[in-house]
Design an enzyme around this catalytic site. Structure first.
Site, PDB file in Angstrom:
ATOM      1  N   CYS A 257     -18.271  47.110 108.321  1.00 35.01           N
ATOM      2  CA  CYS A 257     -18.704  48.006 107.240  1.00 35.01           C
ATOM      3  C   CYS A 257     -17.587  48.989 106.881  1.00 35.01           C
ATOM      4  CB  CYS A 257     -19.983  48.729 107.657  1.00 35.01           C
ATOM      5  SG  CYS A 257     -21.343  47.566 107.953  1.00 35.01           S
TER       6      CYS A 257
ATOM      7  N   GLU B 128     -25.100  48.877 105.517  1.00 36.25           N
ATOM      8  CA  GLU B 128     -24.150  49.290 104.485  1.00 36.25           C
ATOM      9  C   GLU B 128     -23.803  48.117 103.568  1.00 36.25           C
ATOM     10  OE1 GLU B 128     -23.981  49.597 107.782  1.00 36.25           O
ATOM     11  OE2 GLU B 128     -22.798  51.332 108.400  1.00 36.25           O
TER      12      GLU B 128
ATOM     13  N   CYS C 253     -19.632  50.196 111.694  1.00 33.05           N
ATOM     14  CA  CYS C 253     -18.840  49.277 112.526  1.00 33.05           C
ATOM     15  C   CYS C 253     -17.555  48.884 111.791  1.00 33.05           C
ATOM     16  CB  CYS C 253     -19.670  48.040 112.851  1.00 33.05           C
ATOM     17  SG  CYS C 253     -19.731  46.860 111.477  1.00 33.05           S
TER      18      CYS C 253
ATOM     19  N   SER D 212     -23.143  55.297 112.564  1.00 34.95           N
ATOM     20  CA  SER D 212     -21.686  55.198 112.381  1.00 34.95           C
ATOM     21  C   SER D 212     -21.287  53.760 112.034  1.00 34.95           C
ATOM     22  CB  SER D 212     -21.026  55.649 113.687  1.00 34.95           C
ATOM     23  OG  SER D 212     -19.641  55.697 113.561  1.00 34.95           O
TER      24      SER D 212
ATOM     25  N   HIS E 191     -25.366  43.920 107.589  1.00 35.67           N
ATOM     26  CA  HIS E 191     -25.579  45.255 108.130  1.00 35.67           C
ATOM     27  C   HIS E 191     -26.117  46.119 106.988  1.00 35.67           C
ATOM     28  CE1 HIS E 191     -22.848  45.337 111.985  1.00 35.67           C
ATOM     29  NE2 HIS E 191     -23.779  44.402 112.032  1.00 35.67           N
TER      30      HIS E 191
END
Lengths: 145, 145
Positions: free
Chosen positions: B82, B52, B79, B77, B50
């Site tokens: 992350c 991040e 998950c 936002s 992902h």
């Protein structure tokens, strides 16, 4: 020892041979190992390749339905990152070698309806305890303390 | 737009150019970007990269003290995975582009004393909304649904 945990422990030993952190993991589906991995912080200069992450990454992209019947075996209680990944993919069942050297987010997992089994396996405990005693700074780095 | 969120959004656009999922992230320390990344599910056949994670991985191994004053910017936002990583490394401050397309574990982060800011940025929202409308199956795969 449980045969799948034995394979996760073999992954931990592989990590140790590579001068890494000895934590291993396997992913089981329909009674067969379909993914495996070990902590690669040292080997890959990685902040994210904990054993569970490495094992899940070994399977690559999968649809959500793929994870609905897998069992994740890990030699050590899963940290926040690995627990968050278990929640992201709704992995229903996690088997943990031991949680005396490190207690991860087992309560959070149980709160979210994940089945969490702790085997309290002596070999998983010993390899980790010896590592922590010999390389405490590296261990602290891996768990963010 | 906030200049760091603008850079995170540039990362999201890079992902889109690579036919990937348009989510981007940058890591800021002492007012400077020290890490950056974007979702690479498609590009790397990855279950864990992902935005991040990719941004944090771009910095490599660091001691816990390194994370104590960083700010993580992400266009969407975060998950469970992350967010778990944010908790593992005790990242104190997260700035989120938008949470209308997907609401991650913001409550859990706040419960654990992470400062969570949501900018509700229109550009972050638009790029994600368009992607979800055009590739819903891929999007669902990325969030485990």
């Amino acid at each position: 020892m449980n045969k799948f945990m034995s394979e996760a422990l073999n992954e931990a030993y592989k990590g140790l041979e590579e001068r890494g952190i000895p934590i291993g993991s396997v992913v089981v589906k329909n009674g067969e190992i379909i993914g495996r991995g070990h902590n690669r912080r040292m080997q890959r200069n990685s902040a994210i390749l904990h054993a569970e992450m490495d094992a899940l990454e070994s399977i690559g992209r999968q649809p959500a339905s793929f994870y609905s019947d897998i069992v994740l075996y890990t030699t050590l209680s899963p940290c926040s990152m690995c627990s968050g990944t278990i929640l992201l993919y709704k992995i229903p069942h996690v088997v943990i070698g031991e949680n005396r050297n490190f207690l991860g987010e087992e309560d959070l997992l149980r709160d979210r309806k994940v089945i969490v089994e702790v085997l309290d396996d002596r070999d998983c405990f010993e390899v980790m305890r010896n590592f922590i005693l010999s390389k405490p700074l590296l261990w602290n780095e891996d768990i963010g303390t």
